[in-house]
Design a protein around this motif. Structure first.
Motif, PDB file in Angstrom:
ATOM      1  N   ALA A 129       0.826  -1.208   0.000  1.00 19.43           N
ATOM      2  CA  ALA A 129       0.000   0.000   0.000  1.00 19.43           C
ATOM      3  C   ALA A 129       0.860   1.257   0.000  1.00 19.43           C
ATOM      4  O   ALA A 129       0.580   2.222  -0.731  1.00 19.43           O
ATOM      5  CB  ALA A 129      -0.915  -0.013   1.229  1.00 19.43           C
ATOM      6  N   LEU A 130       1.937   1.269   0.799  1.00 21.30           N
ATOM      7  CA  LEU A 130       2.829   2.426   0.839  1.00 21.30           C
ATOM      8  C   LEU A 130       3.516   2.651  -0.500  1.00 21.30           C
ATOM      9  O   LEU A 130       3.673   3.808  -0.945  1.00 21.30           O
ATOM     10  CB  LEU A 130       3.868   2.251   1.958  1.00 21.30           C
ATOM     11  N   ASN A 131       3.926   1.559  -1.132  1.00 17.45           N
ATOM     12  CA  ASN A 131       4.550   1.683  -2.454  1.00 17.45           C
ATOM     13  C   ASN A 131       3.563   2.237  -3.470  1.00 17.45           C
ATOM     14  O   ASN A 131       3.914   3.070  -4.324  1.00 17.45           O
ATOM     15  CB  ASN A 131       5.075   0.325  -2.927  1.00 17.45           C
ATOM     16  N   SER A 132       2.299   1.766  -3.383  1.00 18.64           N
ATOM     17  CA  SER A 132       1.272   2.257  -4.306  1.00 18.64           C
ATOM     18  C   SER A 132       1.007   3.743  -4.074  1.00 18.64           C
ATOM     19  O   SER A 132       0.842   4.520  -5.028  1.00 18.64           O
ATOM     20  CB  SER A 132      -0.031   1.460  -4.124  1.00 18.64           C
ATOM     21  N   ILE A 133       0.951   4.130  -2.786  1.00 21.65           N
ATOM     22  CA  ILE A 133       0.710   5.542  -2.463  1.00 21.65           C
ATOM     23  C   ILE A 133       1.864   6.414  -2.958  1.00 21.65           C
ATOM     24  O   ILE A 133       1.646   7.499  -3.504  1.00 21.65           O
ATOM     25  CB  ILE A 133       0.510   5.704  -0.938  1.00 21.65           C
ATOM     26  N   ARG A 134       3.091   5.909  -2.784  1.00 19.76           N
ATOM     27  CA  ARG A 134       4.253   6.667  -3.251  1.00 19.76           C
ATOM     28  C   ARG A 134       4.180   6.898  -4.758  1.00 19.76           C
ATOM     29  O   ARG A 134       4.489   7.996  -5.243  1.00 19.76           O
ATOM     30  CB  ARG A 134       5.541   5.906  -2.905  1.00 19.76           C
ATOM     31  N   ALA A 135       3.726   5.881  -5.497  1.00 25.45           N
ATOM     32  CA  ALA A 135       3.621   6.014  -6.954  1.00 25.45           C
ATOM     33  C   ALA A 135       2.533   7.006  -7.348  1.00 25.45           C
ATOM     34  O   ALA A 135       2.599   7.626  -8.425  1.00 25.45           O
ATOM     35  CB  ALA A 135       3.336   4.654  -7.576  1.00 25.45           C
ATOM     36  N   LEU A 136       1.529   7.169  -6.466  1.00 23.92           N
ATOM     37  CA  LEU A 136       0.412   8.074  -6.787  1.00 23.92           C
ATOM     38  C   LEU A 136       0.709   9.537  -6.458  1.00 23.92           C
ATOM     39  O   LEU A 136       0.015  10.434  -6.933  1.00 23.92           O
ATOM     40  CB  LEU A 136      -0.837   7.649  -6.007  1.00 23.92           C
ATOM     41  N   ILE A 137       1.705   9.780  -5.627  1.00 20.78           N
ATOM     42  CA  ILE A 137       1.939  11.131  -5.118  1.00 20.78           C
ATOM     43  C   ILE A 137       2.114  12.143  -6.250  1.00 20.78           C
ATOM     44  O   ILE A 137       1.556  13.251  -6.201  1.00 20.78           O
ATOM     45  CB  ILE A 137       3.161  11.148  -4.177  1.00 20.78           C
ATOM     46  N   GLU A 152       1.493  11.514  -9.771  1.00 20.33           N
ATOM     47  CA  GLU A 152       0.514  11.434 -10.847  1.00 20.33           C
ATOM     48  C   GLU A 152      -0.919  11.709 -10.402  1.00 20.33           C
ATOM     49  O   GLU A 152      -1.753  12.152 -11.196  1.00 20.33           O
ATOM     50  CB  GLU A 152       0.584  10.077 -11.554  1.00 20.33           C
ATOM     51  N   ASN A 153      -1.243  11.443  -9.130  1.00 21.50           N
ATOM     52  CA  ASN A 153      -2.614  11.669  -8.665  1.00 21.50           C
ATOM     53  C   ASN A 153      -2.582  11.989  -7.162  1.00 21.50           C
ATOM     54  O   ASN A 153      -2.933  11.152  -6.320  1.00 21.50           O
ATOM     55  CB  ASN A 153      -3.467  10.431  -8.936  1.00 21.50           C
ATOM     56  N   ASN A 158      -4.489  13.710  -5.170  1.00 27.61           N
ATOM     57  CA  ASN A 158      -5.760  13.569  -4.445  1.00 27.61           C
ATOM     58  C   ASN A 158      -6.021  12.109  -4.071  1.00 27.61           C
ATOM     59  O   ASN A 158      -6.453  11.805  -2.956  1.00 27.61           O
ATOM     60  CB  ASN A 158      -6.920  14.116  -5.281  1.00 27.61           C
ATOM     61  N   ARG A 159      -5.776  11.239  -5.033  1.00 25.98           N
ATOM     62  CA  ARG A 159      -5.974   9.806  -4.758  1.00 25.98           C
ATOM     63  C   ARG A 159      -4.973   9.322  -3.714  1.00 25.98           C
ATOM     64  O   ARG A 159      -5.299   8.471  -2.881  1.00 25.98           O
ATOM     65  CB  ARG A 159      -5.826   8.993  -6.052  1.00 25.98           C
ATOM     66  N   ALA A 160      -3.766   9.857  -3.744  1.00 29.64           N
ATOM     67  CA  ALA A 160      -2.747   9.487  -2.758  1.00 29.64           C
ATOM     68  C   ALA A 160      -3.197   9.896  -1.352  1.00 29.64           C
ATOM     69  O   ALA A 160      -3.027   9.138  -0.386  1.00 29.64           O
ATOM     70  CB  ALA A 160      -1.417  10.139  -3.107  1.00 29.64           C
ATOM     71  N   ARG A 161      -3.765  11.097  -1.236  1.00 31.45           N
ATOM     72  CA  ARG A 161      -4.261  11.550   0.069  1.00 31.45           C
ATOM     73  C   ARG A 161      -5.391  10.644   0.566  1.00 31.45           C
ATOM     74  O   ARG A 161      -5.442  10.285   1.741  1.00 31.45           O
ATOM     75  CB  ARG A 161      -4.744  13.007  -0.035  1.00 31.45           C
ATOM     76  N   ASN A 162      -6.298  10.298  -0.338  1.00 29.82           N
ATOM     77  CA  ASN A 162      -7.389   9.392   0.042  1.00 29.82           C
ATOM     78  C   ASN A 162      -6.858   8.030   0.471  1.00 29.82           C
ATOM     79  O   ASN A 162      -7.361   7.404   1.407  1.00 29.82           O
ATOM     80  CB  ASN A 162      -8.367   9.234  -1.123  1.00 29.82           C
ATOM     81  N   ALA A 163      -5.841   7.564  -0.249  1.00 29.00           N
ATOM     82  CA  ALA A 163      -5.260   6.254   0.069  1.00 29.00           C
ATOM     83  C   ALA A 163      -4.618   6.261   1.452  1.00 29.00           C
ATOM     84  O   ALA A 163      -4.708   5.279   2.201  1.00 29.00           O
ATOM     85  CB  ALA A 163      -4.225   5.863  -0.998  1.00 29.00           C
ATOM     86  N   ILE A 164      -3.975   7.378   1.801  1.00 31.92           N
ATOM     87  CA  ILE A 164      -3.373   7.490   3.140  1.00 31.92           C
ATOM     88  C   ILE A 164      -4.464   7.436   4.208  1.00 31.92           C
ATOM     89  O   ILE A 164      -4.317   6.785   5.251  1.00 31.92           O
ATOM     90  CB  ILE A 164      -2.560   8.794   3.254  1.00 31.92           C
TER      91      ILE A 164
END
Length: 350
Positions: free
Chosen positions: A176-184, A186-187, A189-195
């Protein structure tokens, strides 16, 4: 290091010594006439009592009478008190004849009369000895049972805490952390929601040991957060479906239980399929049960994977502890490529 004398021997020595001291006191203060060989006979009787009661204890231990039910113990106390009192009376009568401690009046009695007289005089002492011995072991057993219960409850709580902490797989957090890092980038808003979603899951995991059940709506929210995070990793390879009867949202469910089943479906089902697959979460009423179902693409291969077996098998135990024998859990293959995990929780009829 000196070995301490056991409580049994200490009580025997103190008890029979007290018997001697007590009779000497009565003899010196209440006697009406001097009795020949009083002290010798008193020490002989006390010594014999010491030996007889020790033999009686060996008999009790051999046949494990203190382990019998309490109502049976009462019968055994009376029986062995009678038996060993007669043994004591017979032996003492013989000892008096052999040591010639008898008075002129005693010599005129038959042996049976002397034995009965002595036995009646010492029955109270023997039965009191038995009552103290059995009562002591009853108290020790009760106390030990309470200590064992406390230790067991402590162990269960410890195991429950470990189980709850294990519900959130460390690999999932790293993914999940790796996915969030990849979103920071490119997206954001989605990264914030994921956190936020990851924070909700971790918070629920830490609070889960404080309550036995939570409303299904809260558990469903955690499952949705979990699957939303997994969707970031799997993208179009993961298809998610919900079939939720809104009337079930207030039903009590064990915390993190449904999340464990969904995590198992992702790890052993979707994660092993090249093309991904489906996870469907169903909540409905079936007769007098709240039915929770997790369907996922995958294969059981006739067994539950060893790595997560404890989590799945403990699910059934948790259900039965909380909701009784009517609650049930099973996991099975229901199609050529579909696995079903089903929970049944009895619903209280109001």
């Amino acid at each position: 290091m000196k070995k301490r004398i056991s409580y049994y021997w200490l009580c025997q020595i103190i008890g029979w010594s007290a018997y001697i001291v007590l009779f000497i006191f009565f003899y010196l203060t209440l006697r009406t006439r001097i009795q020949p060989s009083f002290y010798q006979m008193l020490v002989s009787e006390a010594s014999l009592g010491f030996i007889i009661t020790h033999i009686m204890r060996a008999f009790i231990q051999k046949y494990k009478l203190v382990d019998k039910p309490v109502n049976e113990q009462v019968i055994y106390i009376i029986l062995i008190s009678i038996i060993f009192t007669l043994i004591y009376g017979t032996t003492t009568a013989k000892l008096e004849e052999w040591l010639e401690f008898e008075s002129e009046k005693q010599r005129q009695l038959t042996f049976v009369n002397k034995m009965i007289r002595i036995s009646l005089g010492y029955f109270f002492i023997i039965i009191v000895w038995n009552l103290i011995y059995f009562a002591y072991h009853y108290i020790v057993k009760t106390r030990q049972a309470q200590l064992d219960k406390i230790r067991l409850e402590s162990l269960v709580k410890e195991l429950e805490l470990k189980t709850i902490k294990a519900h959130i797989n460390p690999h999932f957090i790293f993914n999940a952390l790796n996915s969030i890092r990849a979103l920071i980038d490119e997206n954001p808003n989605r990264a914030r929601n994921a956190i936020t979603e990851l924070s909700n899951i971790l918070r629920s995991s830490m609070q889960a040991e404080k309550v036995e059940t939570v409303p299904f709506e809260k558990e469903l929210g955690i499952v949705k957060d979990y699957l939303a995070l997994e969707y970031i990793r799997f993208e179009d390879r993961l298809k998610i479906e919900y079939q939720i009867d809104e009337d079930t949202l207030d039903q009590p469910v064990p915390p993190m239980m449904l999340q464990t089943l969904v995590e198992n479906a992702i790890k052993h089902g979707i994660g092993k399929q090249i093309g991904g697959g489906l996870v469907r979460v169903i909540s409905d009423f079936k007769e007098n049960f709240h039915e929770l179902v997790v369907l996922n693409t995958g294969y059981l291969n006739g067994h539950v994977q060893d790595g997560d077996g404890f989590g799945l098998f403990s699910t059934k135990n948790r259900l039965q502890l909380l909701f009784g024998e009517k609650a049930n859990f099973e996991i099975k293959q229901v199609g050529s490529d579909l696995v079903e995990a089903r929970i049944l929780i009895p619903v209280e009829i109001k």
